[in-house]
Design a protein around this motif. Structure first.
Motif: not given
Length: 251
Positions: A155-173
């Protein structure tokens, strides 16, 4: 893009080629200078245990208002598409708390995160995200864990937006498609971290710096504690960054 007042889980410059990774790290005390050189190396010391050394389930978090709409159609490890930014490899290991935290083979792992400018694919044209990306699917992907419980994404390193720290979402099944856990990955912060270095790299398209950045301690998802969600991030702007993180589920 103002999403500060939306659900707590809402939640780079075009990478013309992944062969030219670019990443910086975030400084909680002082924004890194925009004159940072490509030889600087992140000094992140986050945890890759996912559970602070204990065999307990990683905390669940909201999927936010931008979850992947049809994740089964995005089975791929390279999720960059047309996005540009600092090169980033994401290594996630899934372990099973019902088997003494042994590696969980065959688990299905979906991830998604914003681009360098803080925008998500598959959404937009609304108050939550002004730019309309409803017809594209960048920075979203699905992989199945190997014998070591590992999935890897490019991927590429995530940016950020107002109200949130840098993060990645994960959903596991599990292998049958039953949802086991929805969580988020937090990034180490502070002077010399990847977050500080990347956001100081205006030449790579990260033009916002850290002015107005929300740190983990004040983030509306991580502020109640994030030690079990904190990844390890190593590397440099020149060589790219590598994230390593373990997530524990009950399967």
């Amino acid at each position: 893009m103002e999403r500060k007042d939306f659900l707590k889980g809402l939640g780079l410059v075009g990478i013309g080629s992944l062969a030219i990774p670019i990443i910086n790290a975030c400084s909680k005390d002082d924004d890194a200078s925009e004159t940072s050189t490509d030889t600087e190396t992140a000094t992140d010391t986050g945890s890759d245990s996912g559970s602070s050394g204990t065999c307990s389930v990683t905390p669940s978090e909201t999927a936010g208002p931008f979850p992947t709409i049809s994740p089964s159609s995005l089975v791929k490890s390279n999720i960059v598409m047309d996005r540009t930014g600092v090169g980033f490899t994401i290594n996630i290991t899934i372990k099973n708390t019902k088997a003494s935290c042994a590696a969980l083979k065959g688990a299905i792992v979906d991830i998604w995160h914003c681009d360098k400018d803080g925008y998500y694919s598959e959404y937009g044209g609304t108050g939550m995200q002004s730019v309309n990306y409803t017809s594209v699917h960048f920075l979203r992907g699905r992989q199945t864990t190997d014998d070591n419980g590992l999935v890897t994404f490019t991927s590429i390193f995530p940016g950020w937006y107002s109200g949130r720290a840098t993060h990645i979402h994960v959903h596991i099944y599990n292998a049958s498609g039953t949802s086991l856990l929805v969580t988020q990955i937090a990034f180490p912060e502070g002077s010399g971290s990847a977050v500080a270095l990347v956001n100081a790299s205006s030449s790579n398209g990260y033009t916002k710096g850290l002015s107005g950045y929300t740190y983990n301690a004040s983030d509306n998802v991580f502020s109640d504690g994030f030690s079990n969600e904190l990844a390890t991030v190593t590397g440099s702007i020149a060589e790219g960054f590598v994230l390593k993180h373990t997530i524990n589920v009950a399967s």
